[in-house]
Design a protein around this motif. Structure first.
Motif, short mmCIF file in Angstrom:
data_model
loop_
_atom_site.label_atom_id
_atom_site.label_comp_id
_atom_site.label_asym_id
_atom_site.label_seq_id
_atom_site.Cartn_x
_atom_site.Cartn_y
_atom_site.Cartn_z
N CYS A 97 25.66 84.88 28.48
CA CYS A 97 24.57 85.59 27.79
C CYS A 97 23.32 85.85 28.63
O CYS A 97 22.49 86.67 28.24
CB CYS A 97 24.20 84.87 26.50
N VAL A 98 23.16 85.20 29.77
CA VAL A 98 21.96 85.45 30.58
C VAL A 98 22.12 86.74 31.39
O VAL A 98 23.24 87.20 31.63
CB VAL A 98 21.65 84.26 31.53
N THR A 99 21.00 87.28 31.82
CA THR A 99 21.02 88.47 32.68
C THR A 99 21.63 88.13 34.02
O THR A 99 22.43 88.89 34.57
CB THR A 99 19.58 89.00 32.88
N LEU A 100 21.24 86.97 34.56
CA LEU A 100 21.85 86.50 35.80
C LEU A 100 21.76 84.99 35.87
O LEU A 100 20.93 84.36 35.22
CB LEU A 100 21.25 87.18 37.03
N ILE A 101 22.66 84.44 36.67
CA ILE A 101 22.69 83.00 36.89
C ILE A 101 22.61 82.77 38.39
O ILE A 101 23.25 83.48 39.18
CB ILE A 101 23.93 82.36 36.26
N ALA A 102 21.77 81.83 38.78
CA ALA A 102 21.56 81.54 40.20
C ALA A 102 21.81 80.05 40.44
O ALA A 102 21.60 79.23 39.55
CB ALA A 102 20.14 81.92 40.62
N THR A 103 22.25 79.75 41.65
CA THR A 103 22.47 78.35 42.00
C THR A 103 21.79 78.04 43.33
O THR A 103 21.69 78.91 44.20
CB THR A 103 23.97 78.01 42.12
N LEU A 169 14.72 86.88 43.82
CA LEU A 169 14.82 87.09 42.38
C LEU A 169 13.55 87.74 41.82
O LEU A 169 13.62 88.64 40.99
CB LEU A 169 15.10 85.78 41.66
N VAL A 170 12.39 87.29 42.30
CA VAL A 170 11.14 87.92 41.87
C VAL A 170 11.13 89.39 42.26
O VAL A 170 10.76 90.26 41.46
CB VAL A 170 9.91 87.18 42.46
N SER A 171 11.58 89.70 43.47
CA SER A 171 11.61 91.11 43.90
C SER A 171 12.59 91.91 43.06
O SER A 171 12.35 93.07 42.75
CB SER A 171 11.96 91.22 45.39
N LYS A 172 13.69 91.30 42.67
CA LYS A 172 14.73 91.98 41.89
C LYS A 172 14.31 92.16 40.42
O LYS A 172 14.57 93.20 39.82
CB LYS A 172 16.01 91.14 41.98
N LEU A 173 13.66 91.14 39.87
CA LEU A 173 13.30 91.16 38.45
C LEU A 173 11.93 91.80 38.19
O LEU A 173 11.66 92.20 37.06
CB LEU A 173 13.30 89.74 37.90
N HIS A 174 11.08 91.87 39.22
CA HIS A 174 9.75 92.45 39.04
C HIS A 174 9.46 93.48 40.13
O HIS A 174 9.54 94.68 39.89
CB HIS A 174 8.67 91.36 39.03
#
Length: 194
Positions: A97-103, A169-174
């Motif tokens: 259900c999440v937009t993306l998952i990171a590890t 992720l910040v660059s990708k999401l914002h």
């Protein structure tokens, strides 16, 4: 966006603190816009003893957190969690259900164990690459990179590589400009490319 960072006993401190700092700094730099709400999640709401006895109080448990947009699974000594069916079922449900998952680091072991269909490119700490390849032959394990972006699954090498990934992720999401400002504020030399 709600960014949940999953921690557990013996989680590597910078694996969760680094991403937490990236997203909280990015939001602070945006003033009233506040694009990210970042918080720690653990199996229960009890105090967690991370690596080297670093004590952390998660904001939520896996049973009571708000809906997530992004889940980040931290690395560390993950042996117990690999057999914790409650945690694995929760990671599996979040992955749906999440937009993306990171590890970060060995967090990829937990994701791969929870989501048996996972078969994309991934990475982890250089020391754990042989074990990851051995245990999860369906994964395409990439060596010599800081992080790998496979769209909805993003994985990073160990410890400080999680900061590079979180800035990505910040660059990708914002925006890339916010990621650059965040790195500058943190006085961190961001490795942008894998």
């Amino acid at each position: 966006m709600n960014i949940g960072i999953f921690i557990y006993p013996d989680a590597e401190v910078l694996d969760f603190s680094g991403p937490f700092e990236v997203f909280s700094t990015a939001s602070r730099l945006c003033g009233t816009e506040n694009p990210f709400s970042v918080f720690l999640i653990a199996e229960s709401s009890a105090l967690v003893s991370a690596r080297a006895g670093y004590k952390v109080l998660p904001e939520y448990s896996i049973d009571d957190h708000p809906p997530l947009d992004v889940l980040i699974v931290s690395g560390g000594v993950h042996t117990h969690e690999m057999g914790n069916e409650k945690v694995l079922a929760w990671i599996r449900s979040q992955a749906e259900c999440v937009t993306l998952i990171a590890t970060v680091c060995t967090g990829i072991f937990l994701l791969a164990n929870a989501v048996r269909s996972l078969s994309c490119k991934v990475t982890t700490h250089w020391e754990d690459i042989p074990e990851l390849k051995k245990r999860f032959g369906r994964l395409h394990v990439v060596e010599g990179v800081r992080w790998v972006d496979e769209g909805s699954v993003i994985s990073s090498g160990g410890i400080s590589a999680g900061i590079d990934m979180s800035l990505h992720l910040v660059s990708k999401l914002h925006s890339e400009s916010l990621a650059e400002k965040t790195a500058l504020q943190m006085e961190f030399a961001w490795t942008k490319n894998t």
